[in-house]
Structure formats: structure tokens, C-alpha cells
Write a protein that holds these residues in place. Structure first.
Motif, PDB file in Angstrom:
ATOM      1  N   THR A 205       0.854  -1.188   0.000  1.00 37.54           N
ATOM      2  CA  THR A 205       0.000   0.000   0.000  1.00 37.54           C
ATOM      3  C   THR A 205       0.889   1.237   0.000  1.00 37.54           C
ATOM      4  O   THR A 205       2.095   1.158   0.256  1.00 37.54           O
ATOM      5  CB  THR A 205      -0.890   0.053   1.244  1.00 37.54           C
ATOM      6  N   VAL A 206       0.251   2.367  -0.287  1.00 41.89           N
ATOM      7  CA  VAL A 206       0.974   3.638  -0.247  1.00 41.89           C
ATOM      8  C   VAL A 206       1.574   3.850   1.148  1.00 41.89           C
ATOM      9  O   VAL A 206       2.741   4.248   1.287  1.00 41.89           O
ATOM     10  CB  VAL A 206       0.021   4.800  -0.608  1.00 41.89           C
TER      11      VAL A 206
ATOM     12  N   THR B 122       4.573   1.722   1.756  1.00 42.93           N
ATOM     13  CA  THR B 122       5.699   2.208   0.957  1.00 42.93           C
ATOM     14  C   THR B 122       6.353   3.418   1.620  1.00 42.93           C
ATOM     15  O   THR B 122       7.579   3.486   1.734  1.00 42.93           O
ATOM     16  CB  THR B 122       5.207   2.588  -0.461  1.00 42.93           C
TER      17      THR B 122
ATOM     18  N   LEU C 217       2.735   9.415  -5.402  1.00 40.89           N
ATOM     19  CA  LEU C 217       2.731   8.599  -4.180  1.00 40.89           C
ATOM     20  C   LEU C 217       2.279   9.435  -2.986  1.00 40.89           C
ATOM     21  O   LEU C 217       1.417   9.032  -2.210  1.00 40.89           O
ATOM     22  CB  LEU C 217       4.130   8.026  -3.922  1.00 40.89           C
TER      23      LEU C 217
ATOM     24  N   SER D 262      -1.429  10.255  -2.880  1.00 39.75           N
ATOM     25  CA  SER D 262      -2.411   9.172  -2.819  1.00 39.75           C
ATOM     26  C   SER D 262      -2.732   8.835  -1.366  1.00 39.75           C
ATOM     27  O   SER D 262      -1.959   9.117  -0.459  1.00 39.75           O
ATOM     28  CB  SER D 262      -1.859   7.931  -3.532  1.00 39.75           C
TER      29      SER D 262
ATOM     30  N   ARG E 164      -3.198   6.551   1.964  1.00 37.73           N
ATOM     31  CA  ARG E 164      -2.342   5.499   2.500  1.00 37.73           C
ATOM     32  C   ARG E 164      -2.827   4.069   2.214  1.00 37.73           C
ATOM     33  O   ARG E 164      -1.998   3.189   1.974  1.00 37.73           O
ATOM     34  CB  ARG E 164      -2.140   5.701   4.017  1.00 37.73           C
TER      35      ARG E 164
ATOM     36  N   GLN F  96      -4.249   2.826  -0.351  1.00 29.74           N
ATOM     37  CA  GLN F  96      -4.261   2.399  -1.761  1.00 29.74           C
ATOM     38  C   GLN F  96      -3.100   1.467  -2.070  1.00 29.74           C
ATOM     39  O   GLN F  96      -1.999   1.652  -1.553  1.00 29.74           O
ATOM     40  CB  GLN F  96      -4.183   3.627  -2.670  1.00 29.74           C
TER      41      GLN F  96
ATOM     42  N   LEU G  32      -0.217  -0.025  -4.567  1.00 24.94           N
ATOM     43  CA  LEU G  32       0.622   0.559  -5.619  1.00 24.94           C
ATOM     44  C   LEU G  32       0.123   0.159  -7.003  1.00 24.94           C
ATOM     45  O   LEU G  32       0.161   0.946  -7.944  1.00 24.94           O
ATOM     46  CB  LEU G  32       2.078   0.121  -5.442  1.00 24.94           C
TER      47      LEU G  32
END
Lengths: 465, 465
Positions: B169-170, B173, B208, B211, B213, B215, B217
Motif C-alpha cells: 500500500t501507499v 511504501t 505517491l 495518494s 495510504r 491504496q 501501488l
């Protein structure tokens, strides 16, 4: 050298791959066929996946008739960036085919730097009509962009940017970035501004993301970043980006306020153009004119040829001074182009190095004398080597030892002149704010031709008659 | 055109600002004085704030003795990037002064692409010694980099990059980016890889950050991004970046695995070098040699002059065929350089446009015939214009109407030859994989000189004797 993924060694020999990108001739032909058969659906299907640069290249390559047809195909979903990538002559035609309403729509969709540039390329009349068709807000932005001088940072910059106050935390900033609808789609740096909107620091996105949410921007910003004045010459901007490996730079107006940002993709175009322009201008072409109409190409190239004809006549009149000598020893007429030609070639070598040195700021008034001295010495040495070869050849050819001595001495002299003039001329032109790439080679050929003929025929007159 | 800050219009006239950046001569002199007086503290204080590129420029400009002194001053806190920015001859000297231990330290601190490049510039013997001085991990990285062909994507890329799986996920990441210690300091894009480490998508940092959190990638990545093969020619890479306005691109090995990333700052250098190299090579200089020693400059430039001497002798032997004619009408000897010179100038115009067109892929086998046809036509028209001017001048000068007619006709013919050869020669060389910038102008001068003399003197022999 932290390393993510250190795999086993590659096989010893890898062939380098050429011709990976660019338009495929078969593809171009397929589009042409579709256009000529009036098959708009096929043409649209073929061209839909194209990147705007490739679409522009395709338009460049088509015949004028096919171009108009392709504009019709693309019109419904016209990518405005195509207009920024077209060749000059082609762009005019595409704009005409597109019409003012669709042109104004395209311009309003572009980033402000591209919009300003595109409008600046229109002629007076078109410009007025397009500006009228824009919304008042867009019109104000374009008009302001146009108020900056051509080739200035103000023309290169885009106004879309992310400016944040220093007292914000990382968390607040990220929340703002998530929520805002006015910031650009892609950006690499955030600019920290003071209450009067003057840039005081810069934060790379990577740094922002990797910092803790409660940290203040003030603590993580880079406050040594360079601000470009709005009036800076675009060559200076390109130099700065290359020198400091920048990805973006803030632009400030006369009062020091942040008014825009220049990004590396704009600079790449400038770097490429400036370097290529130097080559074209040294060769006597004002611009690349590959796709331009014959009539415009002729008009662009002939002034240079006319000036060169004048210098050639000047050189011929030097020869004319020695008609009596030439009548007696026709061998001199046979050999004289060698002296002038070698001087021209050696001078062009020096000239190219000097023009490049001026462009990269490696050559300036500070080290000019040293470089001129070096070039004269190189000219003298090369002249001596060449003179020692051509002398005996000329002697053997015409069975006249003195002709060999005369041509040898003339070559040494002319290469010395070439080294001196090849470095002195561009430095002098630069000093008087004339583009050294444009005018240098004319003066150089004038010197190496006239002085070469004069030295060779003059020496011959003195020593052989 | 979303606009952050639409201020009042700027004052109408803004003067463009030149000479903003680059080293100040007074500053250079102050450093020189300090070095020569052995005042290391002042020299260190002066040079400490310099960006590494400016420090390199400073080293370039100093005398060899001062250079060694400055290396001692900088040694304690030597920025390794300086080594990547120095001129060739200067770099060798600085490396020698630095010594192998400090050189190895510098190399280990560089990004992998710069490290590989620097090692590739060393000679065999130095290279072995430096590799021995590196840690085994760094040695493996450099050795692998060297296994790729010179001028390939493999040599340009750096191995430091951010690769993440598509199912993250965002939020995950961003947490990873915050925690990781191995990712590069500055980066613009993240690469999404599949379980076999093949790149399947790309996410810009701005995207990134903006977007939510939770979501994945997979949902936000751009899966149409282009992957560069490790063996791609660097000119192809430069073309791709310019064409698609890229900031970074992933590089994949033969098996499609992500092995590195090429960033725009590396490409900027390539673009600049390639365009400048074309200019220098057209002028017969293999490389910019402004700061090179006289002996090396002579050695680099003389082969070109020797080849040109051969073509000049060839042209002279064409003149030699018409000695009898020249003996009778010496006016021909006076005028003949004009014919050859105009042909050379017009041919060079065409040549420069063609070389640039080949470099930008605007000219290729697909439109070659059309361009050659256009150039011949332009040559014919320009020749006619020039012929109609020079003809009457020659007539009036020597009071011989037929001499005017002959030179007019010869100029038309020679400019036609120039248009044909100026476009045909670079296209032919490119077809046989010879750099058109290197060899074109030699063949061109050969044609315009020899055929120009032949046409002029041959016509004169036919019509005037």
C-alpha cells in the motif's frame, strides 16, 4: 555505493543496441495509406497510442495534404503538447488547419511555459486573435509571460509550483499536497517561502517523504539553493543546471518574490538547441531547416553565401595582384589552393574549440591570452609538419626546388595565422556581444584565404622571379 | 494553466542578464595568490563553499603547480564528484596527486554510475591498482559496470534505486522509505517490480505522496512506462528522454530484471556532449582540447590536416590538367577559388543540417530521397542566384563576357553538386555505421573542390580556347 541488487556478472560480450526508438517507416506508411484512402478510423486507431512527441514527428514527416487529414483525425482528442514539438513550418500549417477556437483550447490546457512559448511563435495578427479567444485569467498569464524578454528565465519558467511556509510541519505539508487541487501533477521540489513570498529554501520530495511528520520544514529545508532572476539569459540557466546537476530551480522577480519554477525538461531542450545551434551557425545555417519549404530554405541560406562570395572576391583580388607572376609560373596557380585550404581547415579546428569553450565558460577573458598563445604554437607546429611534407612533394611535382621552399614557408605562415585568427576572432566577437558562432568563420576564411594567397604568391614573386 | 500566484504585470522592459554564473576571475586570482604564498588556510577558506563543479573548473584553470597545491588543500575533505567534472588531462594530474588510497576512497563514495565511469577512464595499470584498493563489494559493482559496452545504458545507469512490490500500500511504501537506509538520497520515481524483479510499473513521488495510504501501488502505478535495455546505445537513451520528457527510466538486463536506473542529470551530459561532439567532429577536432597540452593537441589535430592535404593535392592535380589553359588565360587562376569556395560553403550548410537531422532522427532512410531532392533543388536555385551575380562581376573585371558565362555556369553546377553530396555523403556514411560528423566534410570538400575546378576550367577550355 549502497547496492540494492548485486546480481551475478553479465556475460562478457554485450552488443550495443542502436535504433531502438523513433518512428518505424512501416508504421508511417500504414498511417499514410489510411489517410489517403480516407480511412479515418484506422488512422485514429494507429495514432491513438502515440506519445505526443511521436505524433509531432509523424506530422513533420507527412506530406502537407496528409498533415491536414491527420489533424482532422486527431482533432477530437488533440494533445496540446503536440504543438510544442512540431517543426516551425509544419507548426504553422497545423495551427492553420486546427483553427483558432481549437488552438485557444489547446493553449489553455498547456503548462504556462509551453503556452507562452507557443503564443510567442505566432505572428502579430494570429497572436491577437488567439489571446482574444482565451479566458481572461489565461490571457493575463500569457501576456505576463510575453512581457519577459525572449530567451530569458521568465519565458522558460512555469507558474505552476508548490510554495509552502517554513513553519509548517512535514505532516501538514503532506496533508496539503493530498488535498490541494491547484498544484501541478508532477513536481520534484517544494519551495519554502517567507510571508512576502520570497523563496528561502527548497525541499526535495524524497527528503519530505522520508522525514518524520512532526518536523518543521524549516529544519529539513536546503537554504543554500540558488534562485534564478526572472531576467537571466537561458544559456546562463542551462549552465547553472548542468553545473549543479539541478532538477528544478525557483525563479524570482525584481522584488525577490517567487514567480515560477524552471524544470530540467525545459533546460534539456535549451542545452540541446544551444549546442546544435552553434554547429549550424558555424556552418552558416540560421536554423535546422530539414522540413522547411524550398523557398524558405533558399531565403535562409543565401545571405551567408553572398557574404562568402564577397570574401572570395576579396581573396581573388589578392591573387589578381600577382597576375604577372602567375603568367610566368603556372605551377603556382596549381598549388595555391593547397595553402589556402590547409589554413582554412586548421583555423576551423581552432574556431570550433574556441566557440565550444566560450559556450561552456571554459574560455573567457581571464585565460584568453594563454589559449591564443597555445593555438598559435599549435598552428606553428602543425604548419611546420605539413610544410615539410608538402614542400618536397611540390618540388618533385614541378621539378622546382624553390617552389617547394615557397609553399612550405607559406603553409607554416598560414597555419600560424589560422591559430591566431581562429582563437582571436571568436573572443573579439564575444567581447562585442556578437554570437561568435554566427560570424567567426566568415572572418576566418577571409584571413586564411587572402593572407594564404598573399604569402604564397608574394614569396614566390620575391624569390622566383 | 492552474496558477498559484498571478501577480501584477512586470514593468514593460526587462534587460536580459548575462554572465550570472561561472567562476569570477578575481576569485581565481585570490586562490592563486594564496596557493603561491603557501597560505593553505586562506585557500581552504576560499574554496570550501564551492560546489564540486566549480571546484573542478577552478582546478582546470590553475597552472599544474597550483593544481597540486590545491589538491593538498582539498585532500582532507575532498569531494569525490570533483573527479567526474575535470577535464581529461587535468583529471590525470589530480588523480596522480591524490594517490591511490584517496582515489579508492573517493570512488567508493561516488554513485555507482560515476564510479564506473571514473574507473573506465583510468589506464590498464591504474585500473588494476584502484580495483585492488576497493572493498570486495564495491569492486564487484565496478567490475560489473565495466562489463557493459562503453556508451551503453549499462554504463550510464546507477544501481541505487527504489524497487517495491505491487501489492504494497501507499502507507507501507512511505513507511519503508522512512525506515530504509539503503535507498538513494535523492530520487524521483519508484519502480514497481514483480516477484522475479522485473519492472512492471513506475510511480512518481508526487503521485505517491498525494495518494491515500490504504491504496495499493498496483492501482496508482503507471504501467506504460518504458524500460531501457542495458545494452541500449546512450544516444538512443538521450533521444528517449528528450522525446518523452522523462526524468528517470528503469534499466533491465537480458532476462528483463531491473538492474538500474538512468536519471536525467546523466542524460543532460550526454545530450550536451553529443551535440557539441558533432560540431567539433565536423570541424575536424576529435574532442574539446582547450586545456590539453600543446603536444597532445598537435597529435589530435594533425591526422585531419594530413587527410585534407591529400584531398587538396587531388584538387590541385585537377587544376594541373588545365595548365595549358591557365597559361593562356590567367584570369581563370584568379577566379577559380571562388567556384570551389562557394561550393564548399553551400555543401557545409547542407552537411550541418543533415548531420543534425540524423542525430535527431528527423532524417533517415525513409525520407532520405525527398531531402536529397530538396537539397539539390536548393543548391540549383542558390547557384543560379550566385551565378547571375558573379558572372557579370567577372565579365566586368576581366572584360571578357565568356569568362563571366563560364564562371556563372560552373557556380550553378558546383552548388548542385554541393546539395547532392552534402546530403548523400552523411546518409551513406550513416548507412555503413561510420559517424557522419567525422568523415563527411573531407569527402564533401574533395567533391566541391575537384569538381568545381574541373567544371570551371573544363568549360573554359571548351569555350574560350
Amino acid at each position: 555505493m549502497a547496492n540494492e541488487d548485486s546480481k551475478a556478472h553479465e556475460p562478457a560480450r554485450i552488443e550495443i543496441e542502436d535504433d531502438l526508438y523513433g518512428l518505424d517507416p512501416d508504421f508511417v506508411r500504414a498511417v499514410e495509406d489510411a489517410l489517403e484512402q480516407g480511412d479515418a478510423a484506422t488512422a485514429a486507431a494507429l495514432t491513438a497510442p502515440l506519445h505526443y512527441s511521436d505524433a509531432a514527428d509523424l506530422l513533420d514527416r507527412l506530406s502537407p495534404e496528409d498533415r491536414v487529414r491527420l489533424v482532422e483525425v486527431l482533432r477530437a482528442d488533440f494533445e496540446p503538447e503536440i504543438l510544442t514539438e512540431l517543426d516551425e513550418g509544419v507548426r504553422d500549417q497545423v495551427i492553420e488547419a486546427l483553427g483558432f477556437a481549437d488552438l485557444a483550447t489547446a493553449i489553455s490546457e498547456l503548462d504556462s511555459d509551453d503556452a507562452v512559448w507557443l503564443v510567442s511563435q505566432l505572428d502579430e495578427d494570429e497572436r491577437t486573435r488567439v489571446l482574444d479567444a482565451l479566458s481572461s485569467e489565461d490571457r493575463a498569464i500569457v501576456a505576463q509571460g510575453l512581457s519577459y524578454p525572449e530567451y530569458s528565465a521568465g519565458r522558460m519558467m512555469q507558474r505552476e509550483l508548490v510554495a509552502v511556509p517554513a513553519y509548517w510541519t512535514v505532516g501538514e505539508t503532506i496533508d496539503y499536497l493530498r488535498a490541494s487541487t491547484t498544484i501541478p501533477e508532477a513536481f520534484y521540489d517544494l519551495y519554502v517561502v517567507d510571508p512576502r513570498h520570497r523563496p528561502i529554501g527548497k525541499i526535495g520530495l524524497a527528503k519530505l517523504v522520508r522525514s518524520k511528520r512532526p518536523q518543521r520544514l524549516r529544519e529539513i529545508m536546503d537554504d543554500e539553493s540558488i534562485t534564478v532572476p526572472v531576467a537571466a539569459d537561458r544559456e546562463e540557466v542551462a549552465f547553472l543546471f548542468r553545473q549543479h546537476d539541478l532538477v528544478s530551480a525557483p525563479v524570482a522577480d525584481g522584488a525577490g518574490r517567487l514567480v515560477g519554477v524552471i524544470t530540467i525538461d525545459d533546460v534539456v531542450d535549451v542545452i540541446d538547441e544551444e549546442a546544435a545551434d552553434d554547429m549550424l551557425r558555424l556552418a552558416g545555417v540560421p536554423d535546422t531547416d530539414l522540413y522547411r519549404a524550398v523557398k524558405d530554405t533558399v531565403r535562409a541560406r543565401i545571405p551567408w553565401l553572398l557574404v562568402n562570395m564577397l570574401t572570395a572576391i576579396l581573396a581573388s583580388s589578392v591573387i589578381g595582384l600577382f597576375e604577372a607572376t602567375l603568367e610566368k609560373i603556372v605551377a603556382l596557380a596549381v598549388l595555391m589552393p593547397i595553402v589556402a585550404g590547409l589554413g582554412g581547415n586548421a583555423g576551423t579546428q581552432t574556431l570550433a574549440v574556441a566557440v565550444r569553450g566560450l559556450a561552456t565558460k571554459e574560455l573567457d577573458s581571464d585565460n584568453a591570452l594563454r589559449i591564443i598563445g597555445k593555438e598559435v604554437l599549435v598552428g606553428f607546429i602543425n604548419g611546420t609538419v605539413l610544410g615539410c611534407i608538402i614542400g618536397p612533394i611540390a618540388w618533385a611535382w614541378f621539378d622546382m626546388p624553390m617552389v617547394g621552399a615557397v609553399i612550405g614557408a607559406a603553409v607554416v605562415f598560414n597555419l600560424l595565422v589560422a591559430g591566431l585568427m581562429g582563437s582571436l576572432i571568436p573572443l573579439t566577437l564575444e567581447k562585442f556581444d556578437v554570437d561568435p558562432a554566427v560570424a567567426s568563420s566568415i572572418f576566418l576564411t577571409m584571413c586564411t584565404d587572402s593572407l594564404g594567397f598573399f604569402a604564397f604568391l608574394g614569396l614566390a614573386t620575391l624569390l622566383l622571379l
